[in-house]
Design a protein around this motif. Structure first.
Motif, PDB file in Angstrom:
ATOM      1  N   LEU A  33      32.244  36.584  34.507  1.00 45.10           N
ATOM      2  CA  LEU A  33      33.345  36.493  33.569  1.00 45.10           C
ATOM      3  C   LEU A  33      34.626  36.919  34.256  1.00 45.10           C
ATOM      4  CD1 LEU A  33      34.220  36.100  30.583  1.00 45.10           C
ATOM      5  CD2 LEU A  33      33.819  38.528  30.301  1.00 45.10           C
ATOM      6  N   VAL A  34      35.704  36.202  33.956  1.00 44.29           N
ATOM      7  CA  VAL A  34      37.019  36.514  34.492  1.00 44.29           C
ATOM      8  C   VAL A  34      37.946  36.749  33.311  1.00 44.29           C
ATOM      9  CG1 VAL A  34      38.958  35.639  35.821  1.00 44.29           C
ATOM     10  CG2 VAL A  34      36.632  35.069  36.499  1.00 44.29           C
ATOM     11  N   TRP A  43      48.800  42.036  38.303  1.00 39.63           N
ATOM     12  CA  TRP A  43      48.381  43.154  37.485  1.00 39.63           C
ATOM     13  C   TRP A  43      47.358  44.012  38.212  1.00 39.63           C
ATOM     14  CZ3 TRP A  43      49.882  43.756  32.283  1.00 39.63           C
ATOM     15  CH2 TRP A  43      50.634  42.714  31.755  1.00 39.63           C
ATOM     16  N   LEU A  44      47.322  45.296  37.870  1.00 39.64           N
ATOM     17  CA  LEU A  44      46.236  46.152  38.309  1.00 39.64           C
ATOM     18  C   LEU A  44      45.003  45.760  37.508  1.00 39.64           C
ATOM     19  CD1 LEU A  44      48.047  49.594  38.421  1.00 39.64           C
ATOM     20  CD2 LEU A  44      47.576  48.042  40.323  1.00 39.64           C
ATOM     21  N   GLY A  45      43.844  46.010  38.043  1.00 42.26           N
ATOM     22  CA  GLY A  45      42.653  45.596  37.317  1.00 42.26           C
ATOM     23  C   GLY A  45      41.418  46.349  37.734  1.00 42.26           C
ATOM     24  N   GLY A  46      40.297  45.847  37.243  1.00 50.80           N
ATOM     25  CA  GLY A  46      39.000  46.417  37.552  1.00 50.80           C
ATOM     26  C   GLY A  46      37.964  45.323  37.647  1.00 50.80           C
ATOM     27  N   THR A  47      37.005  45.513  38.537  1.00 51.21           N
ATOM     28  CA  THR A  47      35.887  44.593  38.698  1.00 51.21           C
ATOM     29  C   THR A  47      34.627  45.341  38.297  1.00 51.21           C
ATOM     30  OG1 THR A  47      37.040  43.477  40.502  1.00 51.21           O
ATOM     31  CG2 THR A  47      34.664  43.105  40.336  1.00 51.21           C
ATOM     32  N   GLN A  99      22.133  40.110  35.532  1.00 51.61           N
ATOM     33  CA  GLN A  99      23.376  40.725  35.984  1.00 51.61           C
ATOM     34  C   GLN A  99      24.539  40.107  35.225  1.00 51.61           C
ATOM     35  OE1 GLN A  99      25.333  39.367  39.742  1.00 51.61           O
ATOM     36  NE2 GLN A  99      24.972  41.473  40.380  1.00 51.61           N
ATOM     37  N   ASN A 100      25.451  40.933  34.762  1.00 51.68           N
ATOM     38  CA  ASN A 100      26.746  40.486  34.256  1.00 51.68           C
ATOM     39  C   ASN A 100      27.800  40.986  35.231  1.00 51.68           C
ATOM     40  OD1 ASN A 100      25.783  39.316  31.918  1.00 51.68           O
ATOM     41  ND2 ASN A 100      26.625  40.849  30.530  1.00 51.68           N
ATOM     42  N   ILE A 101      28.708  40.102  35.639  1.00 54.05           N
ATOM     43  CA  ILE A 101      29.857  40.535  36.419  1.00 54.05           C
ATOM     44  C   ILE A 101      31.111  40.064  35.703  1.00 54.05           C
ATOM     45  CG2 ILE A 101      28.636  40.590  38.627  1.00 54.05           C
ATOM     46  CD1 ILE A 101      30.022  37.942  39.374  1.00 54.05           C
ATOM     47  N   GLY A 102      32.182  40.751  35.944  1.00 51.51           N
ATOM     48  CA  GLY A 102      33.451  40.363  35.353  1.00 51.51           C
ATOM     49  C   GLY A 102      34.574  41.182  35.944  1.00 51.51           C
ATOM     50  N   PHE A 145      34.311  36.388  44.260  1.00 52.03           N
ATOM     51  CA  PHE A 145      33.817  36.750  42.941  1.00 52.03           C
ATOM     52  C   PHE A 145      32.610  35.865  42.640  1.00 52.03           C
ATOM     53  CE2 PHE A 145      33.832  36.499  38.267  1.00 52.03           C
ATOM     54  CZ  PHE A 145      33.733  37.843  37.978  1.00 52.03           C
ATOM     55  N   ALA A 146      31.424  36.416  42.806  1.00 50.03           N
ATOM     56  CA  ALA A 146      30.194  35.641  42.602  1.00 50.03           C
ATOM     57  C   ALA A 146      29.004  36.586  42.488  1.00 50.03           C
ATOM     58  CB  ALA A 146      29.981  34.671  43.760  1.00 50.03           C
TER      59      ALA A 146
END
Length: 188
Positions: free
Chosen positions: A5-6, A174-178, A121-124, A89-90
């Motif tokens: 998810l993005v 923007w600042l963000g988080g993975t 697994q969920n990634i975002g 991102f994968a």
């Protein structure tokens, strides 16, 4: 099974945002750190808040809570670090290892004959206000594959990993988080 998810902040009319709804915000208040953006010094708070929010959603549906599992947490933390350092991102790691291969290699699997393993697994990642645990979990709930994984009754264990950055392959001011969450269940 894996899902990704993005999340980017809404850029104008007609662009959807994963900002938390009032209902999601109310439940977020019960999980300290739910509205906190990841930083270098708050990984434990972010991981705990993310799991807390997922467990609230599971409890509201009569599902057992997910238990923190150290092996799964190390996999999740390693995956988010790998994505940010590797500028991608994968679900696969830079070395090509699948989420299932990482779980099997981790020692999470019981080494007895006949043991069964279920994992996902969920990634975002999110930027701006969507980088918080509440923003990520709300967005996962709005995505059918992520929602299905979080609300699968068979999962018993989970490990969360988050870093205070987004992969550089993602253009963002923007600042963000993975984030990554590894889900697992072992049985006979």
């Amino acid at each position: 099974m894996a899902a990704l998810l993005v999340l980017l902040p809404a850029l104008g009319p007609g662009v959807s945002s994963a900002a938390a709804s009032p209902r999601a915000s109310a439940s977020a208040s019960a999980c300290p750190g739910a509205n906190t953006t990841p930083s270098a010094g708050n990984a434990v708070l972010i991981d705990t808040a993310t799991l807390c929010l997922m467990n609230q959603l599971r409890a509201a549906r009569g599902l057992r809570p997910l238990r923190v599992n150290g092996a799964l947490a190390r996999i999740a933390s390693g995956q988010v670090s790998d994505m940010v350092r590797g500028h991608y991102f994968a679900d696969q790691s830079l070395t090509g290892q699948s989420p299932m291969a990482r779980v099997v290699a981790s020692g999470y699997v019981a080494h007895s004959a006949g043991a069964r393993l279920r994992t996902a697994q969920n990634i975002g990642f999110g930027t701006g206000p969507n980088a918080t645990p509440a923003g990520i979990v709300t967005a996962w709930m709005q995505s059918p594959p992520h929602r299905r994984i979080m609300l699968t009754a068979a999962y018993r264990d989970a490990g969360v990993g988050a870093v205070a950055a987004v992969p550089s392959a993602i253009p963002s001011r923007w600042l963000g988080g993975t984030y990554a969450v590894e889900f697992g269940a072992r049985g006979r």
